[in-house]
Design an enzyme around this catalytic site. Structure first.
Site, short mmCIF file in Angstrom:
data_model
loop_
_atom_site.label_atom_id
_atom_site.label_comp_id
_atom_site.label_asym_id
_atom_site.label_seq_id
_atom_site.Cartn_x
_atom_site.Cartn_y
_atom_site.Cartn_z
N GLU A 1 -3.77 3.91 1.57
CA GLU A 1 -4.11 4.09 2.98
C GLU A 1 -4.28 5.58 3.24
OE1 GLU A 1 -1.87 3.97 7.30
OE2 GLU A 1 -1.15 2.62 5.73
N GLU B 1 -1.10 11.41 -10.47
CA GLU B 1 -0.90 11.43 -11.91
C GLU B 1 -1.92 10.52 -12.59
OE1 GLU B 1 2.57 10.48 -15.24
OE2 GLU B 1 2.98 10.11 -13.11
N HIS C 1 4.56 11.14 -6.06
CA HIS C 1 3.14 11.15 -6.37
C HIS C 1 2.65 9.73 -6.57
CE1 HIS C 1 5.17 11.27 -10.30
NE2 HIS C 1 4.20 10.45 -10.68
N HIS D 1 0.83 -1.20 0.00
CA HIS D 1 0.00 0.00 0.00
C HIS D 1 0.86 1.25 0.00
CE1 HIS D 1 0.78 -0.29 4.37
NE2 HIS D 1 0.64 1.03 4.36
#
Length: 130
Positions: free
Chosen positions: A54, A115, A73, A7
């Site tokens: 998360e 993005e 990002h 994650h």
């Protein structure tokens, strides 16, 4: 020894606002939630991959997080980049566009950049290293 992605975390100030954003903008849905006296953690998923985002909300935090120079990002692939772009433009959350590369970025309620990459390229590196 092998590793695989599990994650990625963003700390958020207003959990409900962030959940609405990620659901509306990207279709991410809540997978699980853990709440303690100090924080709430919510994992979001895209219903297609095992990757999870998360969102951590520290209770009582009011000040914005220092996001540095935004040199990191999260990236998601859009199967219909034109439709996605129209939706995000209507939402007013596009913060940067690079038409030459065919990508653009969203800004979430806490200032994190996401993005959006067209499906035809799969990833920025695949699209721009051939």
């Amino acid at each position: 020894m092998n590793f695989s992605f599990n994650h990625f975390n963003f700390n958020v100030r207003d959990l409900e606002k962030s959940l609405r954003f990620y659901r509306e903008a990207l279709g991410l849905l809540e997978l699980s939630r853990k709440e303690t006296a100090d924080f709430i953690i919510v994992f979001l998923g895209d219903q297609r991959t095992g990757f999870r985002l998360e969102l951590t909300c520290l209770k009582g935090r009011q000040e914005a997080y220092d996001l540095g120079e935004q040199e990191y990002h999260l990236a998601l692939t859009a199967d219909d980049i034109e439709l996605a772009h129209r939706k995000h433009a209507e939402m007013g959350c596009i913060c940067f566009e690079n038409p030459e590369m065919g990508i653009y970025f969203l800004e979430d309620p806490d200032g994190y950049w996401i993005e959006i990459v067209p499906a035809r390229s799969g990833s920025y590196m695949e699209a721009h290293t051939k």
